[in-house]
Design a protein around this motif. Structure first.
Motif, PDB file in Angstrom:
ATOM      1  N   ARG A 111       0.821  -1.215   0.000  1.00  0.00           N
ATOM      2  CA  ARG A 111       0.000   0.000   0.000  1.00  0.00           C
ATOM      3  C   ARG A 111       0.854   1.263   0.000  1.00  0.00           C
ATOM      4  N   ARG A 112       1.948   1.251   0.754  1.00  0.00           N
ATOM      5  CA  ARG A 112       2.828   2.422   0.759  1.00  0.00           C
ATOM      6  C   ARG A 112       3.473   2.630  -0.611  1.00  0.00           C
ATOM      7  N   ARG A 128       0.944   4.149  -2.947  1.00  0.00           N
ATOM      8  CA  ARG A 128       0.760   5.581  -2.712  1.00  0.00           C
ATOM      9  C   ARG A 128       1.896   6.380  -3.354  1.00  0.00           C
TER      10      ARG A 128
END
Length: 410
Positions: free
Chosen positions: A289-290, A293
């Motif tokens: 997820r990081r 982003r």
């Protein structure tokens, strides 16, 4: 020792000399068993064996054994044959082979590995996964040497799986040992797997060329692609085989065996597998997820592609960590691994297009300097740009649906 046989044993012998350990002489009488329709059901072998161990303090042995091997008969024939032979005084062999019986107590044995359970130590999860992948890598060794289809891919995937899971569970074992194995597995995957990358690119680009209208194929693009990538594939395969015959590769196999036989575990390895694996999968999900982003904030095509490549690497690690947790968390871990695989495959198409575009620019530049027509290279480059755009769009759709359920920590 015949060269081909010696080659097939290298993954086990690893540069050490081969020596005889036993001499076995078998006097075999074989009888064919036919059914009422005269079809060959099975072959019954009656062996009288004389064996001599050639090891220190080895002894001679003699015995008789029977063996039934199915040809076209049903499996139930084996059960009926066993009942019949037992009734007439035979008993199942206590040894897996004639060699094992000849060597007696010198035959190597292995203790049964601990099966992973939710309440058991998390180290069992790591070691079970590593053993399975190490077994695949060793079985692919002979397949790679024999140039069997898909063998290089399977070899590389096994090495990458081990490397990834060692990173995910790095706190469970001595850091130096883990770092060393990861570095050497990375080297092995790159050395042996380079031929696979070239092979995939060659197949894809030649398929694209074949689909082009004949009137749009200008210059020697097809021939140049086939020759250049064919030469690169041969070179990469030869380099991979040289690496597999080198001491560094054999040392890696030794280090892997030593790690599995006597793992240098830390106190963290005793943590309960249910909670520990759930935490590791959650941590790797957070990494994905990081990275996503970061990719969403990137500007410019090159920066976006580079950031999405990082997403792919994180998704791959999540996939393998989730796979390791399947014995503990079952379907939920399997679904997480499947979702991560879809992301990995989609972004793999993107990365392949990046590499293909680099190659096409390189070949086009060389063709231009030679005065050749470069139109077809431009067509292929545009096709790869479109392929990349499709992969980015597909990733965006998949990412919007990417909501794997967390693993239970009880």
């Amino acid at each position: 020792m015949p060269d081909r046989l010696a080659e097939l044993t290298r993954v086990h012998v690893r540069g050490r000399p081969l020596v005889g350990v036993a001499r076995i002489v078998t006097d075999r009488t074989t009888r064919a068993l036919y059914g009422n329709d005269e079809s060959l059901l099975a072959e019954f072998s009656d062996d009288r064996v004389e064996a001599q161990s050639l090891l220190a303090e080895g002894t001679g042995r003699e015995w008789r054994e029977w063996e039934l091997e199915l040809v076209h008969g049903p499996e139930k024939l084996l059960d009926r044959a066993e009942d019949f032979l037992r009734h007439h005084g035979a008993s199942p062999s206590a040894h897996p082979s004639k060699l094992a019986r000849a060597l007696g107590e010198a035959w190597p044995t292995q203790e049964a590995a601990e099966e992973p359970t939710a309440g058991g130590p998390v180290s069992a999860v790591l070691l079970a996964y590593l053993r399975r992948q190490a077994g695949i890598l060793k079985s692919m060794d002979t397949a790679v040497r024999g140039d069997e289809p898909d063998s290089v891919h399977q070899f590389r995937v096994a090495a990458r799986r081990m490397r990834s899971v060692l990173a995910a569970y790095k706190k469970l074992a001595d850091r130096d040992a883990v770092d060393h194995l990861r570095e050497e597995l990375k080297w092995a995957a790159a050395s042996v797997g380079a031929a696979r990358d070239v092979e995939v690119m060659r197949e894809h680009l030649l398929e694209v060329v074949d689909a082009e209208p004949a009137e749009l194929l200008m210059g020697p693009a097809t021939q140049r692609l086939a020759e250049e990538l064919g030469a690169r594939h041969r070179s990469a395969r030869e380099a991979g085989l040289v690496a597999m015959d080198g001491q560094r590769y054999f040392d890696l196999l030794d280090a892997l065996d030593a790690f599995l036989e006597d793992p240098p575990l830390t106190p963290a390895a005793d943590s309960k597998a249910g909670k520990a694996t759930a935490r590791r999968v959650a941590a790797d999900l957070g990494r994905v997820r990081r990275a996503a982003r970061t990719a969403a904030e990137a500007e410019g095509a090159e920066a976006v592609d580079a950031a999405l490549h990082e997403v792919r690497k994180c998704a791959k690690r999540l996939r393998y960590t989730a796979e390791s947790a399947i014995p503990i968390h079952g379907k939920r871990a399997k679904k997480t691994a499947k979702k991560a695989t879809r992301l990995q495959d989609t972004l793999g198409d993107l990365q392949d297009s990046v590499v293909s575009r680099d190659l096409l620019r390189e070949l086009a530049a060389a063709a231009f300097l030679e005065g050749a027509n470069t139109f077809s290279y431009g067509r292929l480059h545009a096709h790869e740009q479109h392929r990349a755009a499709e992969a980015r769009s597909r990733f965006a759709r998949e990412w919007a649906r990417f909501r794997p359920k967390p693993l239970r920590r009880n």
